[in-house]
Enzyme design. Structure first.
Site, PDB file in Angstrom:
ATOM      1  N   ASP A   1      -6.878  -4.908  -4.374  1.00 49.09           N
ATOM      2  CA  ASP A   1      -6.586  -3.510  -4.019  1.00 49.09           C
ATOM      3  C   ASP A   1      -5.275  -3.026  -4.651  1.00 49.09           C
ATOM      4  O   ASP A   1      -5.089  -1.840  -4.929  1.00 49.09           O
ATOM      5  CB  ASP A   1      -6.485  -3.336  -2.497  1.00 49.09           C
ATOM      6  CG  ASP A   1      -7.475  -4.181  -1.705  1.00 49.09           C
ATOM      7  OD1 ASP A   1      -7.820  -5.275  -2.178  1.00 49.09           O
ATOM      8  OD2 ASP A   1      -7.883  -3.754  -0.623  1.00 49.09           O
TER       9      ASP A   1
ATOM     10  N   ASP B   1       0.806  -1.226   0.000  1.00 51.47           N
ATOM     11  CA  ASP B   1       0.000   0.000   0.000  1.00 51.47           C
ATOM     12  C   ASP B   1       0.836   1.272   0.000  1.00 51.47           C
ATOM     13  O   ASP B   1       0.287   2.378   0.151  1.00 51.47           O
ATOM     14  CB  ASP B   1      -0.970  -0.009   1.179  1.00 51.47           C
ATOM     15  CG  ASP B   1      -2.125  -0.973   0.934  1.00 51.47           C
ATOM     16  OD1 ASP B   1      -2.552  -1.078  -0.227  1.00 51.47           O
ATOM     17  OD2 ASP B   1      -2.585  -1.607   1.887  1.00 51.47           O
TER      18      ASP B   1
HETATM   19  N1  GLY Z   1      -7.177  -1.775   0.950  1.00 48.57           N
HETATM   20  C1  GLY Z   1      -7.886  -2.225   2.072  1.00 48.57           C
HETATM   21  C2  GLY Z   1      -9.284  -1.767   2.073  1.00 48.57           C
HETATM   22  O1  GLY Z   1      -9.816  -1.353   1.064  1.00 48.57           O
HETATM   23  O2  GLY Z   1      -9.888  -1.836   3.135  1.00 48.57           O
END
Ligand code: GLY
Length: 372
Positions: free
Chosen positions: A150, A94
């Site tokens: 994601d 992330d």
């Molecule tokens: N990327 C983690 C979420 O969308 O909660």
């Protein structure tokens, strides 16, 4: 309609002008709000994956309003996030969300060289998570084979790094991951899995668990939003038509499942009761669909634009708090179907980020923070 966009953006500026003061006073990177106060990350301190959305929102509002307080607040939080680059061990895939919207935005909007170096540092960390078996490793700990949908959003950091440096390795890694995601995450009907667990030595897909959605094989709506927006960004970064087709397939699936009131469930396969809404999913999907509408052009794009508008209007009419009670805007955001520890039916800040980004995109004034 134009009035509605302008007025809503102006209300967002007014709201966050007050909320910035509170965030500073509380000395926090806002993750969600409760009881009229900001609440910071539920886990991992300032390395928590959502840390970039607050500075990203500040940069978007600064660009729209020119108000210095937003720029200063973005820089306050950027310093905290840069410290996490050195700590390193809690960061994961992330870093795209975290650093494109903080240091990356800073460099994009002001040309700051140090911010560019920090963003490149983050891109190198992301590239280093690539497993040559064919995927970018998502999380840390004992999960070397886990990849998640994601990550399609985080690939933007790699396209950006190749464009900045002229080194094609970053883009090559992004494409290898996107190809795997296309094959293993996206189903025939355009819906997506959240998680795929690969054999980290061979790259063979072993298991596809439910993740933050209702169950294995279901359609967690925020995951669908990450997929449609992320594949659109991969098309924009590479020109590969397969990514555009995939983004459209996911978007078609998504818009066919929007609720009659214009809101979006937490999972498109959830039971009718209990009602679980996720307004982050609709705000993110709306922004992604507006991007997609521009990429596919008029005709096919009109339907995405209409769906995006419908969701944004519903968010404003049914779930926006414009009073002083809440420091954030969108209520009824849900972090995960089963786990309410990170927030269920509350204001979660990255929903507000995508809501504002989508409105700016409608107005033709988005800072394009995801773009290579
Ligand atoms: N990327 C983690 C979420 O969308 O909660």
């Amino acid at each position: 309609m134009d009035n509605w966009i302008e007025e809503t953006l102006q209300k967002a500026v007014d709201k966050f002008r007050r909320s910035v003061v509170l965030a500073r006073k509380q000395d926090v990177i806002p993750y969600k709000s409760e009881g009229g106060r900001w609440v910071g990350a539920p886990f991992d301190g300032n390395s928590w994956w959502t840390g970039g959305f607050w500075p990203g929102l500040m940069w978007q509002l600064y660009r729209f309003s020119g108000e210095e307080a937003f720029r200063e607040e973005a820089l306050r939080v950027e310093r905290l996030l840069v410290a996490e680059l050195l700590r390193f061990e809690w960061l994961n895939h992330d870093v795209g969300f975290m650093y494109l919207l903080s240091c990356g935005a800073h460099h994009r909007l002001t040309g700051d060289e140090e911010a560019r170096r920090h963003t490149l540092h983050a891109a190198n960390l992301l590239a280093g998570r690539f497993n040559p078996a064919g995927f970018i490793r998502a999380w840390n700990g004992d999960r070397p084979g886990w990849a998640i949908i994601d990550c399609m959003m985080n690939l933007s950091l790699l396209y950006w790094a190749s464009a900045q440096t002229g080194d094609p390795r970053f883009e090559a890694i992004a494409r290898l991951h996107a190809d795997t995601a296309l094959r293993e995450f996206v189903r025939e009907d355009g819906s997506c899995h959240h998680i795929v667990i690969f054999d980290p030595r061979t790259g063979k897909a072993l298991e596809k668990p439910g993740g933050q959605g209702y169950c294995a094989g279901s359609s967690w709506t925020r995951g669908q939003a990450w997929g449609l927006y992320g594949f659109a960004l991969s098309y924009e970064g590479t020109g590969d038509e397969r990514y555009l087709d995939t983004a459209c397939r996911i978007a078609d699936y998504f818009k066919a499942h929007i609720r009659a009131d214009g809101l979006v469930d937490c999972d498109f396969c959830q039971p009718q009761e209990p009602q679980r809404i996720d307004n982050i999913a609709s705000a993110c999907a709306a922004s992604g669909m507006l991007k997609l509408a521009r990429l596919v052009g008029d005709g096919r794009g009109d339907a995405y634009r209409e769906a995006a508008l419908r969701m944004l209007r519903a968010l404003d009419a049914l779930c926006a708090d414009w009073t002083n009670q809440s420091p954030g805007i969108l209520q009824k955001c849900t972090a995960a179907y089963h786990d309410d520890g990170a927030g269920r039916h509350v204001n979660i800040l990255y929903g507000d980020y995508f809501f504002v980004e989508a409105l700016l995109r409608l107005r033709g004034a988005d800072a394009q923070l995801w773009q290579a």
